[in-house]
Design an enzyme around this catalytic site. Structure first.
Site, PDB file in Angstrom:
ATOM      1  N   GLY A 532      31.400  22.297   0.745  1.00 47.86           N
ATOM      2  CA  GLY A 532      31.390  23.056  -0.370  1.00 47.86           C
ATOM      3  C   GLY A 532      32.794  23.047  -1.062  1.00 47.86           C
ATOM      4  O   GLY A 532      33.648  23.021  -0.681  1.00 47.86           O
ATOM      5  N   VAL A 533      32.421  23.076  -2.401  1.00 48.97           N
ATOM      6  CA  VAL A 533      34.241  22.839  -3.327  1.00 48.97           C
ATOM      7  C   VAL A 533      34.358  23.529  -4.475  1.00 48.97           C
ATOM      8  O   VAL A 533      33.181  23.842  -5.242  1.00 48.97           O
ATOM      9  CB  VAL A 533      35.079  21.792  -3.589  1.00 48.97           C
ATOM     10  CG1 VAL A 533      35.959  21.719  -4.208  1.00 48.97           C
ATOM     11  CG2 VAL A 533      34.216  20.227  -2.462  1.00 48.97           C
ATOM     12  N   PHE A 536      39.703  27.875  -5.401  1.00 47.89           N
ATOM     13  CA  PHE A 536      40.400  27.924  -4.096  1.00 47.89           C
ATOM     14  C   PHE A 536      40.704  27.300  -3.176  1.00 47.89           C
ATOM     15  O   PHE A 536      42.116  27.495  -2.387  1.00 47.89           O
ATOM     16  CB  PHE A 536      39.622  29.278  -3.414  1.00 47.89           C
ATOM     17  CG  PHE A 536      37.868  29.537  -3.128  1.00 47.89           C
ATOM     18  CD1 PHE A 536      36.848  29.108  -3.868  1.00 47.89           C
ATOM     19  CD2 PHE A 536      37.699  28.470  -1.846  1.00 47.89           C
ATOM     20  CE1 PHE A 536      35.294  28.355  -3.488  1.00 47.89           C
ATOM     21  CE2 PHE A 536      36.131  27.168  -1.526  1.00 47.89           C
ATOM     22  CZ  PHE A 536      35.321  27.733  -1.926  1.00 47.89           C
ATOM     23  N   GLY A 537      39.652  25.913  -3.075  1.00 52.60           N
ATOM     24  CA  GLY A 537      39.841  25.061  -1.553  1.00 52.60           C
ATOM     25  C   GLY A 537      38.519  24.659  -1.523  1.00 52.60           C
ATOM     26  O   GLY A 537      37.926  24.465  -1.974  1.00 52.60           O
ATOM     27  N   VAL A 539      35.144  24.584   1.597  1.00 52.39           N
ATOM     28  CA  VAL A 539      35.191  25.800   2.105  1.00 52.39           C
ATOM     29  C   VAL A 539      34.016  23.788   3.580  1.00 52.39           C
ATOM     30  O   VAL A 539      33.669  22.998   3.030  1.00 52.39           O
ATOM     31  CB  VAL A 539      32.807  25.823   2.198  1.00 52.39           C
ATOM     32  CG1 VAL A 539      32.132  26.465   2.978  1.00 52.39           C
ATOM     33  CG2 VAL A 539      33.395  26.433   1.164  1.00 52.39           C
ATOM     34  N   ASP A 649      28.976  36.076 -10.903  1.00 57.37           N
ATOM     35  CA  ASP A 649      28.988  34.719 -10.694  1.00 57.37           C
ATOM     36  C   ASP A 649      27.514  34.572 -10.247  1.00 57.37           C
ATOM     37  O   ASP A 649      27.353  33.808  -9.404  1.00 57.37           O
ATOM     38  CB  ASP A 649      30.115  34.027 -10.382  1.00 57.37           C
ATOM     39  CG  ASP A 649      29.946  32.357 -10.569  1.00 57.37           C
ATOM     40  OD1 ASP A 649      29.461  32.336 -11.597  1.00 57.37           O
ATOM     41  OD2 ASP A 649      30.447  31.763  -9.996  1.00 57.37           O
TER      42      ASP A 649
END
Length: 872
Positions: A532-533, A536-537, A539, A649
């Site tokens: 995941g992206v 925040f950065g 995963v 979200d």
């Protein structure tokens, strides 16, 4: 400034009024006093006569009254001395003739210093303000290069206006404004700029009918409603008689001018002009020729016959606009091309976005050749120049493949400081509240402060202590998390001071991991382990020493978004525990690292199982169970915690599935505490994902738990139709899933667009209940949407209907294969009333055994018990 809305001057056509109408006009001119002429429109035998209570027509610089070509008389400003005052010298000039459309342009008054016209108002309400300019040749003053500002008491009409700067090829120019006057006196002030002159040839201040602008209009994205149009002021930028001739003040009920549209068409050959006799045009109940005369609706541009076969063909008008403002766009329609009702469906687009999809004018108006108009407000953040207006065929329906547009108006709306031209208000303040005279000083002070700040940073950097890297952990960026929570905030228990492997249980953050442990778990942060992206950065997938599979969210300290989302995530997860929320296992706080460790959801996001991936498709029962699980998680967020939480979200990528396909809500980086009992909303900047955004939240920036409900409604449609919430690659009317699906739902044809893999596998009643739940979630206003508890009930009910259907099929197959079975041995279907009628609403259910009992607890009662429905 934009182009002259009138276009090139043309000789106005002779009036075709009836003899009686002409006599009325002449009679009105005879009885009108010089200070209060009466405006009479006689464009056709069915014209509406509107008599304005305020009707100031002033010819400036002339020694006598001047008659306009439409018959209206402009009195001389010499006779209006009680309305006019000047702080200095003013000069009257005139010429005997010029290439102008009216004698009102043959004279002017020139001001050397500020001058003001103060006009007493008889009645509050809408008023036209029309300012006429023509730079007469004069040996003393260069009016062509004159630059000046025109204001009312509260509104900037023109700022540093110049005929030369407007690239006007006619020489003459007029500006038209529509202002809601609420004071007893209206002042119009002319202020020369840089010692030059100001001038004016003629002024109109005339009452306009109340029905001209209502208080509400539609918004484009998200689709919704704009309230407060009656509190705005407007400048006419374009008023086009589409497909027809120019209409002057002689042909219009309110003295308006309707310009030719041809110069604004992108490709004139793609459209075709059509027209009918104005007398055949009708107005629906509540309509009026005061909105637009019959002549506007009697002409139109339709699609060129050579291009109608192309489903992507559109007729386009491009209009240059100032991007600093929002605009009211009024579209006029009248079906003058159809031979029968319900035969013409078409789409309308504004700036490439669907404004109206599948419009059927005959249904809206109740007949053919009947006037209809629609107002849209285009937000300044979504404006592009040129502004494009497009019409095209609606390929989803039957009937003629065609489209038409009869008239178009584009009105600029004043900005937040009451200006229609420039960023400063009448008193010199800008949109951010800064006075114009202080801008330069503030800018210099900010620059000086920046240099001082940089110097201080440099000195501090040189004096930094040893070991500063270890002290600067990410926890110092995140605290304070819970203001007033002494157990969490005391210095002995701060994130940066812990030494033990496990953190205090009062924080709810779980196990503390060293950076080395997580480096090993993720195989040295292997790029192939990224699952995941986000802002925040990344995963990463990881596996701990004991074999536990985890998802490791490694934050980027350089990302401000990431820092804020990490802080919110910790705040939320430290107080949340639920079967349908992703669990936080632990964290790492070492040097500058910001890492959170979650349980690993092996089946990934729900979206991957709906489209875009080559995965085994989900059955309808599985989809229902997943939606029910996500609804339980959201219901817990809204009601289970001490103070409700709004996720903000909700989307299919934030609904994760474990190895058993149990759904869990994830990613709380944008979450907010719900309003308290004393509030009804939280005012906050709009955040979320396009396609899922609550239109009311987007419009008002007021967040409620019903915003999550709207987003969940979009998720339900994704589950049903197996396509993204937004897909720009599709035809325009299909781009937005919520709009598109609801159109089919209203037609009773939703089954036409569901996932083909579900065809024949869904019980019709189950799908109907599911679709009803989605539609209720997508209501325009939050107050009309259900709670997540209500949504959960409907989804459980849809699942029950599906299971009952499957059970019925099994029983039927059993009976077919075993004819000896007696009817008494067949178990009745649960989803039925005592007299075996199918259940179609929760009110019909009276047997508690028919409804599943749900028990979910997490320290507090999560759900109301659904075992008994008699009280519903």
């Amino acid at each position: 400034m934009e182009k002259n809305p009138r276009g090139p001057p043309t000789k106005p056509p002779l009036s075709r009024s009836s003899p009686m109408a002409i006599l009325l006009v002449l009679f009105s001119l005879l009885i009108a006093t010089p200070t209060a002429p009466v405006l009479v429109a006689a464009a056709s035998s069915s014209a509406v006569f509107f008599t304005p209570q305020d009707n100031f027509l002033i010819g400036c610089g002339s020694g006598k009254a001047v008659t306009h070509l439409d018959g209206r008389v402009f009195i001389t400003d010499q006779n209006s001395g009680k309305y006019f005052s000047s702080n200095g010298r003013d000069v009257m000039v005139s010429v005997p003739s010029a290439n102008v459309p009216s004698p009102i342009y043959l004279s002017a008054r020139i001001f050397i210093e500020e001058a003001t016209f103060k006009l007493p108002m008889t009645r509050p309400g809408w008023h036209w303000i029309r300012l006429h300019f023509f730079p007469l040749s004069n040996n003393e003053f260069d009016l062509q290069n004159a630059k000046f500002t025109v204001t009312t008491d509260t509104l900037v009409l023109l700022r540093e206006f110049s005929i030369k700067d407007n690239n006007n090829t006619n020489g003459w120019f007029f500006n038209e404004f529509l202002v809601n006057v609420t004071t007893e006196r209206l002042s119009i002030k002319f202020s020369p700029v840089k010692g030059g002159p100001a001038f004016i040839n003629a002024i109109e201040v005339v009452s306009a009918p109340d029905i001209l602008i209502t208080d509400t209009g539609s918004t484009l994205f998200p689709v919704g409603q704009f309230n407060g149009l009656s509190t705005q002021s407007y400048q006419t930028m374009y008023r086009l008689n589409v497909g027809g001739p120019e209409l002057t003040s002689q042909n219009d009920t309110l003295g308006r001018t309707w310009a030719l549209d041809g110069q604004y068409q992108a490709h004139k050959e793609l459209g075709k002009n059509v027209s009918v006799a104005p007398t055949v045009i009708k107005y629906p109940e509540g309509g009026s020729p005061l909105i637009a005369p019959q002549s506007v609706y009697a002409s139109a541009v339709e699609m060129g016959s050579a291009n109608v076969a192309s489903p992507n063909f559109n007729v386009t008008w491009n209009l240059d606009i100032d991007l600093a403002y929002q605009y009211l766009i009024r579209l006029h329609f009248c079906d003058i091309i159809s031979k029968s009702l319900n035969d013409l469906y078409f789409n309308v687009y504004i700036n490439g976005k669907t404004a109206i999809s599948g419009i059927d004018l005959s249904t809206l108006t109740g007949g053919l050749a009947t006037a209809f108009y629609k107002d849209f407000v285009v937000n300044s953040s979504m404006v592009s120049s040129p502004l494009s207006i497009q019409i095209g065929p609606w390929t989803q329906g039957t009937g003629a493949i065609n489209a038409l547009l009869n008239g178009l108006e584009v009105l600029k709306m004043n900005n937040s400081v009451g200006s229609l031209d420039g960023e400063f208000s009448v008193d010199g303040k800008s949109a951010n509240g800064v006075n114009k005279g202080t801008v330069a000083a503030v800018g210099f002070a900010m620059m000086f402060g920046a240099f001082v700040g940089l110097g201080a940073v440099a000195v501090k950097w040189q004096k930094r202590p040893q070991g500063w890297e270890k002290r600067n952990s990410f926890s110092s960026w995140l605290l304070p998390l819970h203001a007033g929570d002494s157990s969490f905030m005391n210095s002995k228990n701060s994130l940066g001071s812990r030494k033990s492997q496990f953190f205090s249980s009062t924080t709810g953050l779980g196990r503390y991991f060293s950076f080395a442990e997580l480096t090993d778990a993720t195989k040295n942060w292997d790029a192939n382990a990224v699952i995941g992206v986000g802002g925040f950065g990344n995963v990463y997938y990881g596996e701990l020493d004991d074999g536990t599979k985890v998802a490791v969210k490694r934050g980027n300290p350089q990302s401000e978004q990431g820092i804020n989302e990490f802080q919110t995530e910790i705040q939320m997860l430290s107080k949340l525990r639920h079967r349908h929320l992703v669990s936080l296992i632990g964290y790492c706080d070492e040097n500058t690292e910001m890492i959170l460790v979650y349980e690993f959801m092996s089946n990934g996001p729900l979206r991957d199982h709906l489209y875009g991936k080559d995965l085994t498709p989900l059955s309808w029962k599985q989809r229902l169970e997943i939606c029910i699980g996500a609804a339980r998680g959201l219901h817990y967020l809204h009601t289970g915690a001490a103070q409700g939480i709004i996720h903000r979200d909700v989307k299919t990528t934030n609904i994760l599935l474990d190895e058993l396909f149990i759904a869990k809500m994830a990613d709380f980086g944008l979450s907010k505490d719900a309003p308290t009992s004393e509030q009804n909303h939280v005012s906050t900047a709009v955040k979320g994902s396009f396609g899922y955004l609550d239109p009311e939240y987007f419009r008002k920036q007021q967040l409620t738990d019903k915003s999550d409900v709207y987003s969940f409604g979009v998720v339900l449609l994704e589950v049903l139709c197996a396509r993204p919430a937004l897909n720009p690659a599709l035809p325009r009317e299909q781009v937005n899933l919520a709009e598109w699906a609801m159109q089919w739902k209203r037609k009773g044809l939703l089954e036409k667009i569901i996932d083909p893999l579900l065809a024949g596998a869904i019980n019709p009643e189950s799908m109907k209940k599911f679709a009803e739940a989605a539609e209720k979630c997508l209501a325009d206003y939050g107050v009309d949407r259900p709670t997540m508890g209500d949504v959960l009930w409907n989804l459980e009910y849809a699942l029950q209907l599906q299971e009952a259907s499957l059970q019925g099929k099994v029983e039927d197959e059993k009976k077919a294969s075993d004819p000896i079975v007696s009817p008494a041995s067949v178990v009745p279907v649960a989803a039925s009333t005592p007299d075996n009628r199918p259940i179609s609403s929760p009110e019909q259910v009276r047997n508690p055994a028919e409804v599943p009992v749900i028990h979910e607890h997490s320290g507090t009662e999560m759900f109301a018990q659904y075992a008994t429905l008699s009280g519903r």
